[in-house]
Design a protein around this motif. Structure first.
Motif, PDB file in Angstrom:
ATOM      1  N   SER A  11       0.805  -1.217   0.000  1.00 21.49           N
ATOM      2  CA  SER A  11       0.000   0.000   0.000  1.00 21.49           C
ATOM      3  C   SER A  11       0.831   1.256   0.000  1.00 21.49           C
ATOM      4  O   SER A  11       2.047   1.224   0.153  1.00 21.49           O
ATOM      5  N   GLU A  19      -5.272   5.378   2.841  1.00 19.11           N
ATOM      6  CA  GLU A  19      -4.397   4.276   2.425  1.00 19.11           C
ATOM      7  C   GLU A  19      -4.890   3.755   1.076  1.00 19.11           C
ATOM      8  O   GLU A  19      -6.082   3.508   0.888  1.00 19.11           O
ATOM      9  N   ASN A  35      -8.836   3.139   1.510  1.00 16.10           N
ATOM     10  CA  ASN A  35      -9.398   3.377   2.836  1.00 16.10           C
ATOM     11  C   ASN A  35      -9.242   4.853   3.145  1.00 16.10           C
ATOM     12  O   ASN A  35      -8.116   5.371   3.179  1.00 16.10           O
ATOM     13  N   LYS A  38     -15.105   8.904   5.558  1.00 13.40           N
ATOM     14  CA  LYS A  38     -16.337   9.075   4.777  1.00 13.40           C
ATOM     15  C   LYS A  38     -16.460  10.475   4.179  1.00 13.40           C
ATOM     16  O   LYS A  38     -17.092  10.653   3.150  1.00 13.40           O
TER      17      LYS A  38
END
Length: 75
Positions: A11, A19, A35, A38
């Motif tokens: 990653s 990420e 990731n 929100k």
């Protein structure tokens, strides 16, 4: 532009909250997992550009309407 080489399962970390992980590579396609919180908007580039274009069109239309309204009120 920063160019990094990653293998499947590896990653890239952006700041503390984002990420990007290489999920798979098949031929000329790469699947990425992202990731992020929100509240961070994530779009493919072509979708992002389309959204920006739509926003610019909407902003120019509302400006034209306001100018016409202003002229009508002055008369």
């Amino acid at each position: 532009m920063l160019v990094l080489t990653r293998r499947v399962g590896e990653s890239i970390q952006i700041c503390d909250h984002i990420e990007i992980k290489v999920i798979s590579v098949q031929g000329d396609q790469i699947k990425l997992g992202i990731n992020a919180p929100k509240d961070v908007d994530i779009h493919r580039k072509e979708i992002y550009l389309s959204i920006q274009e739509s926003n610019n069109e909407a902003a120019s239309v509302s400006t034209n309407i306001l100018e016409r309204l202003n002229k009508s009120l002055r008369q």
